[in-house]
Design an enzyme around this catalytic site. Structure first.
Site, PDB file in Angstrom:
ATOM      1  N   GLY A 189      -5.626   9.952  13.185  1.00  0.00           N
ATOM      2  CA  GLY A 189      -6.397   8.884  13.823  1.00  0.00           C
ATOM      3  C   GLY A 189      -7.807   9.348  14.085  1.00  0.00           C
ATOM      4  O   GLY A 189      -8.095  10.543  14.047  1.00  0.00           O
ATOM      5  N   LYS A 243       4.952  -4.263  -0.990  1.00  0.00           N
ATOM      6  CA  LYS A 243       4.929  -5.049  -2.242  1.00  0.00           C
ATOM      7  C   LYS A 243       5.811  -4.425  -3.330  1.00  0.00           C
ATOM      8  O   LYS A 243       6.557  -5.127  -4.014  1.00  0.00           O
ATOM      9  CB  LYS A 243       3.485  -5.141  -2.739  1.00  0.00           C
ATOM     10  CG  LYS A 243       3.306  -6.053  -3.914  1.00  0.00           C
ATOM     11  CD  LYS A 243       3.125  -7.469  -3.432  1.00  0.00           C
ATOM     12  CE  LYS A 243       2.861  -8.425  -4.561  1.00  0.00           C
ATOM     13  NZ  LYS A 243       2.587  -9.768  -4.043  1.00  0.00           N
ATOM     14  N   HIS A 294      -2.990  16.468   5.642  1.00  0.00           N
ATOM     15  CA  HIS A 294      -2.313  15.186   5.396  1.00  0.00           C
ATOM     16  C   HIS A 294      -1.286  15.312   4.268  1.00  0.00           C
ATOM     17  O   HIS A 294      -1.673  15.352   3.100  1.00  0.00           O
ATOM     18  CB  HIS A 294      -3.349  14.108   5.034  1.00  0.00           C
ATOM     19  CG  HIS A 294      -4.165  13.686   6.208  1.00  0.00           C
ATOM     20  ND1 HIS A 294      -3.771  12.680   7.058  1.00  0.00           N
ATOM     21  CD2 HIS A 294      -5.336  14.166   6.687  1.00  0.00           C
ATOM     22  CE1 HIS A 294      -4.684  12.532   8.008  1.00  0.00           C
ATOM     23  NE2 HIS A 294      -5.640  13.431   7.807  1.00  0.00           N
ATOM     24  N   VAL A 322       5.246 -13.600  -6.984  1.00  0.00           N
ATOM     25  CA  VAL A 322       6.366 -12.696  -6.726  1.00  0.00           C
ATOM     26  C   VAL A 322       6.999 -12.959  -5.353  1.00  0.00           C
ATOM     27  O   VAL A 322       8.218 -13.108  -5.234  1.00  0.00           O
ATOM     28  CB  VAL A 322       5.894 -11.211  -6.751  1.00  0.00           C
ATOM     29  CG1 VAL A 322       7.070 -10.265  -6.671  1.00  0.00           C
ATOM     30  CG2 VAL A 322       5.040 -10.942  -7.952  1.00  0.00           C
ATOM     31  N   ASP A 323       6.150 -13.028  -4.329  1.00  0.00           N
ATOM     32  CA  ASP A 323       6.696 -13.097  -2.975  1.00  0.00           C
ATOM     33  C   ASP A 323       7.496 -14.369  -2.737  1.00  0.00           C
ATOM     34  O   ASP A 323       8.625 -14.330  -2.255  1.00  0.00           O
ATOM     35  CB  ASP A 323       5.571 -12.982  -1.936  1.00  0.00           C
ATOM     36  CG  ASP A 323       4.742 -11.726  -2.139  1.00  0.00           C
ATOM     37  OD1 ASP A 323       5.230 -10.814  -2.829  1.00  0.00           O
ATOM     38  OD2 ASP A 323       3.615 -11.672  -1.636  1.00  0.00           O
ATOM     39  N   SER A 324       6.895 -15.508  -3.111  1.00  0.00           N
ATOM     40  CA  SER A 324       7.609 -16.761  -2.834  1.00  0.00           C
ATOM     41  C   SER A 324       8.872 -16.855  -3.690  1.00  0.00           C
ATOM     42  O   SER A 324       9.879 -17.415  -3.263  1.00  0.00           O
ATOM     43  CB  SER A 324       6.704 -17.977  -3.032  1.00  0.00           C
ATOM     44  OG  SER A 324       6.515 -18.273  -4.392  1.00  0.00           O
ATOM     45  N   CYS A 329      -2.297  15.842  11.677  1.00  0.00           N
ATOM     46  CA  CYS A 329      -3.723  15.841  11.996  1.00  0.00           C
ATOM     47  C   CYS A 329      -3.957  15.467  13.472  1.00  0.00           C
ATOM     48  O   CYS A 329      -3.593  16.224  14.357  1.00  0.00           O
ATOM     49  CB  CYS A 329      -4.459  14.926  11.025  1.00  0.00           C
ATOM     50  SG  CYS A 329      -6.207  15.283  10.971  1.00  0.00           S
ATOM     51  N   TYR A 330      -4.480  14.276  13.766  1.00  0.00           N
ATOM     52  CA  TYR A 330      -4.652  13.891  15.178  1.00  0.00           C
ATOM     53  C   TYR A 330      -3.305  13.943  15.903  1.00  0.00           C
ATOM     54  O   TYR A 330      -3.224  14.337  17.062  1.00  0.00           O
ATOM     55  CB  TYR A 330      -5.252  12.484  15.275  1.00  0.00           C
ATOM     56  CG  TYR A 330      -5.407  11.992  16.700  1.00  0.00           C
ATOM     57  CD1 TYR A 330      -6.429  12.448  17.512  1.00  0.00           C
ATOM     58  CD2 TYR A 330      -4.490  11.071  17.242  1.00  0.00           C
ATOM     59  CE1 TYR A 330      -6.561  12.017  18.821  1.00  0.00           C
ATOM     60  CE2 TYR A 330      -4.612  10.626  18.552  1.00  0.00           C
ATOM     61  CZ  TYR A 330      -5.655  11.101  19.337  1.00  0.00           C
ATOM     62  OH  TYR A 330      -5.776  10.676  20.632  1.00  0.00           O
ATOM     63  N   GLU A 376       0.733  12.996   3.319  1.00  0.00           N
ATOM     64  CA  GLU A 376       1.023  11.688   2.727  1.00  0.00           C
ATOM     65  C   GLU A 376       0.113  11.329   1.556  1.00  0.00           C
ATOM     66  O   GLU A 376       0.422  10.415   0.798  1.00  0.00           O
ATOM     67  CB  GLU A 376       0.942  10.592   3.812  1.00  0.00           C
ATOM     68  CG  GLU A 376      -0.430  10.309   4.402  1.00  0.00           C
ATOM     69  CD  GLU A 376      -0.844  11.265   5.522  1.00  0.00           C
ATOM     70  OE1 GLU A 376      -0.330  12.391   5.577  1.00  0.00           O
ATOM     71  OE2 GLU A 376      -1.720  10.884   6.327  1.00  0.00           O
TER      72      GLU A 376
END
Ligand code: XMP
Length: 560
Positions: free
Chosen positions: A103, A416, A217, A274-276, A130-131, A219
């Site tokens: 952060g 997604k 980090h 895609v989503d709907s 980190c933070y 990630e």
């Protein structure tokens, strides 16, 4: 105004009429005419698996969401929550461990966010990044030096205690990504340093093999062993089993939908995106005909889009779909409108109006299904300051403000890429699951200036060629978006012996991870050449094609 059950297709061409005022026909009728299959039997949901989760306490790092994605890649459910989240909200998730994110704050600043007391009192494993590491050091009696020299970029991590469970399968030295100003200067009591870099003697600290702090980090992709470190934390330290799979998600989600909806009625807007499509499919699997989808054709869709969507749902399910051809109505409302934001507003409002009119005809409805995804949930929950909006990306198809319906959001826990996996697991075709994003206002924001039927036809023709050539070159999936824009510019050309004065079409193809930033794609010249020559030869009214070579920022992906 022609209402009622007007047929929208001819059985030969499968074409759906795209003109006229609102005309409605149920999907089932069309499906029958096209020889569609009967509804698939609703599957029985399996019993729920034992819940396990890793909670990321988000201190506002730009990488926080990435941590959650990495943990989910380990097949462990992960949620991102702000530091003021009460324990009562976390307990039902059955956390197996916590990650404290990075952060921008400094632990000594007044009001700097710190870890809530349950992080320490629950005796669950903790990984501070980190933070997050500085928070651990600060709250547990160590010392953090504020404003130390900013360390940004690559560093080499050397392990000093290779037998830590966090380091399983790690080489003795590996590159890591640093991005910090403050630094842990003195370890808290009972902590030991497990690894160091040239500038950080305490690059990794730990207590009892249960509480860890990382100065770097794990990630980000620039820390190649980061995934292994997170996996070690999740499995080796927290003891997770890894049962977050998409088929478990589907079973779990279907059971939840049935429980939530009971015998109620659900409506959903279907767009072919895609989503709907995934939302509609999973709800339909769970509750069958209690779901009705409304497909509003605003006339701003691409060539064959309506038919493609219908075919998918015809082949895969026997869903109740109300098809509304409102293209003329939208065109009328868009007459004379040139401002991009006004276009969005007009289309959004009209969409809601049409949707509401159709919904009313169904009778009593209890739920509105929406394709809200996890990043939307995080964004609305965590955004404290309203960032300046460049474009109003209101989702066309969003919740009509006046409707007093309960929301059904079966995808609100998913990223997604997970939605895509769910779509594939539900049997949706790859073409639909891997469809590039398409904006709600459709082609209207790819026509510079006023939207007319003539311009829509020109753009549809050009866009179809771009899509076709990009797919033929097998580039479609690796591009975030690729499309044509019809500019407001006309220029002189020559065709045969004739002078022409035609439209300028622009082609845009970008790579991106999240649409926040994007780079123009270095498409092969041969592909660009084919696109250009086909557009000027096959699309009447166009005599010049240009390729957009600007990135985002400073440009945006769409031209309007
Ligand atoms: P920009 O043009 O802002 O677009 O770089 C970022 C992403 O958002 C999509 N986009 C929209 N989607 N309604 C939508 O549903 C909109 O009004 C809208 N405007 C842009 C765009 O296609 C890209 O993926």
């Amino acid at each position: 105004m022609a209402k009622g059950k007007a047929k929208q297709t001819s059985s030969k061409s499968h074409r759906v009429k795209t003109s006229g005022d609102i005309e409605v026909s149920t999907y089932l009728e069309i499906a029958k005419e096209l020889g569609g299959e009967q509804p698939a039997a609703v599957e029985e949901a399996k019993p729920k698996l034992e819940r396990e989760a890793i909670i990321v306490i988000d201190f506002g790092s730009q990488y926080s969401m990435l941590i959650a994605r990495r943990v989910r890649e380990c097949k462990v459910y992960c949620e991102l929550l702000p530091p003021d989240t009460p324990w009562e909200k976390i307990a039902p998730l059955k956390p197996k461990g916590f990650i404290l994110s990075g952060g921008p704050a400094s632990v000594y600043e007044p009001g700097a966010p710190l870890a809530p007391s349950y992080i320490y009192e629950s005796h669950l494993p903790v990984l501070g990044i980190c933070y997050g590491m500085q928070v651990l050091a600060h709250q547990l009696g160590g010392q953090v030096t504020p404003g130390a020299k900013h360390e940004y970029g690559h560093a080499i991590l050397h392990l000093s205690q290779v037998d830590s469970p966090l380091f399983t399968d790690l080489p003795p030295s590996s590159p890591v990504w640093m991005s910090h100003g403050d630094k842990v200067e003195k370890l808290p009591p009972d902590f030991t340093a497990l690894a160091y870099t040239e500038n950080s003697p305490f690059a990794v600290m730990s207590k009892d093999g249960k509480v860890f702090g990382l100065q770097f980090h794990p990630e980000v992709v620039h820390t190649p062993e980061g995934k292994t470190i997170l996996k070690n934390f999740v499995y080796g330290v927290c003891g997770c089993k890894g049962n977050w799979t998409m088929s478990n998600f589907i079973n779990d989600s279907m059971a939840k939908i049935r429980q939530q909806v009971g015998r109620g009625k659900v409506i959903s807007a279907l767009s072919g995106g895609v989503d709907s499509s995934v939302v509609a499919t999973i709800i339909h699997r769970a509750i069958g005909d209690q779901l009705t989808c409304i497909f509003v054709n605003h006339g701003l869709l691409r060539r064959e889009e309506v038919e493609r969507t219908f075919n998918v749902f015809k082949l895969n399910m026997g869903m109740n779909i109300i098809y509304v051809d409102a293209s003329q109505r939208f065109l009328k409302r868009l007459k004379g409108v040139t401002d991009p934001e006004v276009k969005r507003k007009v289309i959004g409002e009209e969409f809601i109006r049409v949707f509401e009119e159709e919904a009313k005809k169904i009778g009593k409805v209890d739920f509105l299904a929406q394709g809200t995804l996890y990043p939307d949930v995080i964004e609305s929950a965590l955004t404290t300051s309203a960032a300046a909006k460049i474009k109003t990306h209101h989702n066309v198809g969003g919740l009509p403000a006046k409707m007093t319906l309960k929301l059904l959001e079966p995808l609100r826990d998913l990223f997604k890429d997970e939605v895509r996996q769910v779509g594939l697991a539900l049997g949706l075709p790859e073409e639909m699951v891997w469809r590039q994003p398409f904006p709600g206002p459709g082609l209207a924001i790819r026509i510079i200036g006023e939207v007319t039927e003539e311009k829509l036809e020109i753009l549809r023709g050009a866009d179809f060629i771009v899509m076709n050539e990009i797919k033929k070159a097998q580039l479609y999936r690796q591009l975030w978006q690729s499309f044509a824009i019809l500019t407001d510019v006309k220029s002189v050309g020559v065709m045969g012996d004739y002078r022409t004065y035609g439209y300028l079409v622009a082609v845009r193809a970008v790579t991106s991870d999240d649409a926040m930033t994007a780079d123009w794609s270095r498409l092969p010249y041969e592909v660009l050449a084919r696109i250009s020559s086909r557009i000027v030869n096959e699309v009447p009214g166009v005599n010049r094609v240009v390729y957009d070579i600007t990135s985002k920022p400073p440009s945006t992906i769409e031209w309007e």
